[in-house]
Design an enzyme around this catalytic site. Structure first.
Site, PDB file in Angstrom:
ATOM      1  N   MET A   1       0.944  -4.247   9.436  1.00 16.41           N
ATOM      2  CA  MET A   1       2.211  -4.740  10.750  1.00 16.41           C
ATOM      3  C   MET A   1       3.789  -3.804  10.216  1.00 16.41           C
ATOM      4  SD  MET A   1       1.578  -8.702  11.644  1.00 16.41           S
ATOM      5  CE  MET A   1       1.075  -8.987   9.288  1.00 16.41           C
TER       6      MET A   1
ATOM      7  N   GLU B   1       0.557   1.178  -0.919  1.00 13.66           N
ATOM      8  CA  GLU B   1       0.272   2.525  -1.314  1.00 13.66           C
ATOM      9  C   GLU B   1      -1.930   1.473  -0.680  1.00 13.66           C
ATOM     10  OE1 GLU B   1      -1.933   5.390  -2.635  1.00 13.66           O
ATOM     11  OE2 GLU B   1       0.375   5.356  -2.591  1.00 13.66           O
TER      12      GLU B   1
ATOM     13  N   HIS C   1      -2.105   0.183   2.562  1.00 15.19           N
ATOM     14  CA  HIS C   1      -2.142   1.143   3.785  1.00 15.19           C
ATOM     15  C   HIS C   1      -2.247   2.619   3.359  1.00 15.19           C
ATOM     16  CE1 HIS C   1       0.647  -2.135   4.901  1.00 15.19           C
ATOM     17  NE2 HIS C   1       0.012  -2.662   5.038  1.00 15.19           N
TER      18      HIS C   1
ATOM     19  N   LYS D   1      -9.470  -5.753   2.442  1.00 14.95           N
ATOM     20  CA  LYS D   1      -8.786  -7.185   1.286  1.00 14.95           C
ATOM     21  C   LYS D   1      -8.702  -8.183   2.424  1.00 14.95           C
ATOM     22  CE  LYS D   1      -4.486  -8.689   0.161  1.00 14.95           C
ATOM     23  NZ  LYS D   1      -4.309  -9.347   1.093  1.00 14.95           N
TER      24      LYS D   1
ATOM     25  N   GLN E   1     -11.132 -10.679   8.350  1.00 11.71           N
ATOM     26  CA  GLN E   1     -10.932 -10.385   9.596  1.00 11.71           C
ATOM     27  C   GLN E   1     -11.670  -9.491   9.704  1.00 11.71           C
ATOM     28  OE1 GLN E   1      -6.382  -8.436  10.093  1.00 11.71           O
ATOM     29  NE2 GLN E   1      -6.958  -6.844   9.213  1.00 11.71           N
TER      30      GLN E   1
ATOM     31  N   SER F   1      -0.381  -6.287  -1.161  1.00  7.79           N
ATOM     32  CA  SER F   1       0.024  -6.447   0.034  1.00  7.79           C
ATOM     33  C   SER F   1       1.909  -6.890   0.783  1.00  7.79           C
ATOM     34  CB  SER F   1      -0.149  -8.020   0.148  1.00  7.79           C
ATOM     35  OG  SER F   1       0.609  -9.174   1.372  1.00  7.79           O
ATOM     36  N   SER F   2       2.280  -6.429   1.735  1.00 11.69           N
ATOM     37  CA  SER F   2       3.781  -6.646   1.689  1.00 11.69           C
ATOM     38  C   SER F   2       4.852  -8.125   1.659  1.00 11.69           C
ATOM     39  CB  SER F   2       4.095  -6.604   3.579  1.00 11.69           C
ATOM     40  OG  SER F   2       2.959  -5.181   4.029  1.00 11.69           O
TER      41      SER F   2
HETATM   42  P1  AMP Z   1      -1.458  -5.622   7.120  1.00 10.20           P
HETATM   43  O1  AMP Z   1       0.115  -5.182   7.389  1.00 10.20           O
HETATM   44  O2  AMP Z   1      -1.036  -6.469   6.282  1.00 10.20           O
HETATM   45  O3  AMP Z   1      -1.382  -6.173   8.780  1.00 10.20           O
HETATM   46  O4  AMP Z   1      -2.695  -4.472   6.668  1.00 10.20           O
HETATM   47  C1  AMP Z   1      -2.960  -3.190   7.580  1.00 10.20           C
HETATM   48  C2  AMP Z   1      -3.931  -2.989   7.219  1.00 10.20           C
HETATM   49  O5  AMP Z   1      -4.538  -2.473   5.996  1.00 10.20           O
HETATM   50  C3  AMP Z   1      -5.742  -4.356   7.333  1.00 10.20           C
HETATM   51  O6  AMP Z   1      -6.837  -3.201   7.439  1.00 10.20           O
HETATM   52  C4  AMP Z   1      -5.794  -4.643   5.779  1.00 10.20           C
HETATM   53  O7  AMP Z   1      -6.878  -4.840   5.165  1.00 10.20           O
HETATM   54  C5  AMP Z   1      -5.323  -3.395   5.090  1.00 10.20           C
HETATM   55  N1  AMP Z   1      -4.545  -3.289   4.334  1.00 10.20           N
HETATM   56  C6  AMP Z   1      -3.582  -4.329   3.703  1.00 10.20           C
HETATM   57  N2  AMP Z   1      -3.842  -4.737   1.853  1.00 10.20           N
HETATM   58  C7  AMP Z   1      -4.354  -3.863   1.282  1.00 10.20           C
HETATM   59  C8  AMP Z   1      -5.075  -3.384   0.170  1.00 10.20           C
HETATM   60  N3  AMP Z   1      -4.366  -3.735  -0.917  1.00 10.20           N
HETATM   61  N4  AMP Z   1      -6.051  -2.494   0.380  1.00 10.20           N
HETATM   62  C9  AMP Z   1      -6.324  -1.888   1.221  1.00 10.20           C
HETATM   63  N5  AMP Z   1      -6.033  -2.283   2.837  1.00 10.20           N
HETATM   64  C10 AMP Z   1      -4.903  -2.923   2.364  1.00 10.20           C
END
Ligand code: AMP
Length: 299
Positions: free
Chosen positions: A33, A38, A40, A154, A158, A190-191
């Site tokens: 998203m 880091e 991602h 994380k 999901q 996390s974003s």
């Molecule tokens: P998001 O942009 O938050 O929807 O996350 C996109 C992808 O990145 C998803 O598969 C998340 O599980 C993964 N992700 C988010 N935060 C982390 C993290 N700290 N470490 C590893 N993967 C992550």
């Protein structure tokens, strides 16, 4: 490095995808998203190092259907230009940043949903969230036709739900997970950490500390899941202003607590809490066996 090709609609994506087919190149896919961090980027490096990925496509799309009314859809951080620079550094071939109309055509009325996991963990406070996740991921898989898709552990629930989506609907791709990437003090990246002000940023490490307390109890020989969960809850209760949603010690096949920690197998220890405007989640996954207790991937 060159910026990835920016694909913003179905025709542009289809053109790039046909080119990949014509060249005999397999596509790897990391959905996000945006507001890349880091965590991602580590998933992207994993994809780039995988033999099933000749070219990597990253999607950046804040999917409205996975947000519940009153959640942070409108305020979710968006920074496409900065994200494209990060993708360029890694050597990502293409970035798919579609509009809502591209993903959900006018009149969209087909639903995909996964029953497994209902009423468990995050589904309790975010009912419908995972239906939104599978809605968008199924559409992205059909548009992108990746050979490999990489997700983060994380988001453990999901990941387990998406594994069932891929199996049940016969998506011809391999799912791979990447471990959770953390800040130096343990906070899972996390974003949404952007929502934390200075004081709350410090408090947010409580989730990691609670998971570590639980790990220590497990490694010290505690085998009662309810006592392990209590250990984690007690650590979180010390943090004022942190509203615990759940701290659960479960079998990753059922998301239910086992009667006893198994002598061999996997155990998911997961938690979620609200802290000010942010909702934080984190987990540890342990493999338990003759060689001891280690952190591992769900699959
Ligand atoms: P998001 O942009 O938050 O929807 O996350 C996109 C992808 O990145 C998803 O598969 C998340 O599980 C993964 N992700 C988010 N935060 C982390 C993290 N700290 N470490 C590893 N993967 C992550």
């Amino acid at each position: 490095m060159r910026r990835p090709l920016l694909l913003e609609d179905k025709a542009a994506l289809a053109g790039w995808r046909e080119h990949m087919d014509a060249e005999g190149l397999q596509v790897g896919f990391v959905p996000t998203m945006g507001k890349l961090h880091e965590g991602h980027l580590a998933l992207m490096r994993l994809a780039l190092s995988d033999p099933d990925c000749d070219r990597l496509l990253v999607s950046i799309y804040v999917n409205p259907t996975q947000f519940r009314p009153g959640e942070d859809f409108a305020g979710y951080p968006r920074q496409l230009e900065a994200d494209l620079d990060l993708l360029a550094e890694l050597g990502v071939a293409a970035c798919f940043a579609p509009s809502d109309e591209t993903i959900y055509p006018a009149g969209d009325s087909t639903r995909v949903s996964v029953e497994w996991g209902r009423g468990k963990l995050c589904d309790v406070s975010r009912p419908g969230h995972f239906d939104g996740v599978v809605a968008v991921v199924a559409r992205l898989f059909n548009l992108i036709r990746p050979r490999l898709a990489v997700f983060g552990q994380k988001d453990a629930q999901q990941a387990l739900i998406l594994r069932r989506l891929v199996r049940d609907l016969h998506f011809p791709l391999r799912l791979r997970l990447g471990p959770t990437v953390r800040e130096s003090d343990g906070l899972a990246m996390s974003s949404r950490n952007a929502y934390l002000d200075h004081g709350r940023r410090e408090q947010a490490t409580a989730l990691f500390r609670a998971l570590e307390d639980c790990r220590r109890a497990l490694q010290a020989g505690e085998r009662d899941p309810s006592i392990l969960a209590e250990t984690g809850r007690a650590a979180l209760a010390e943090e004022p202003g942190l509203e615990l949603e759940y701290f659960a010690v479960v079998d990753p096949d059922t998301l239910e607590p086992p009667e006893r920690v198994p002598e061999s197998g996997k155990l998911l220890v997961a938690c979620a809490a609200r802290l000010g405007d942010a909702r934080l989640i984190d987990n540890h996954v342990f493999s338990i066996g003759e060689d001891g207790i280690h952190e591992t991937l769900l699959f």
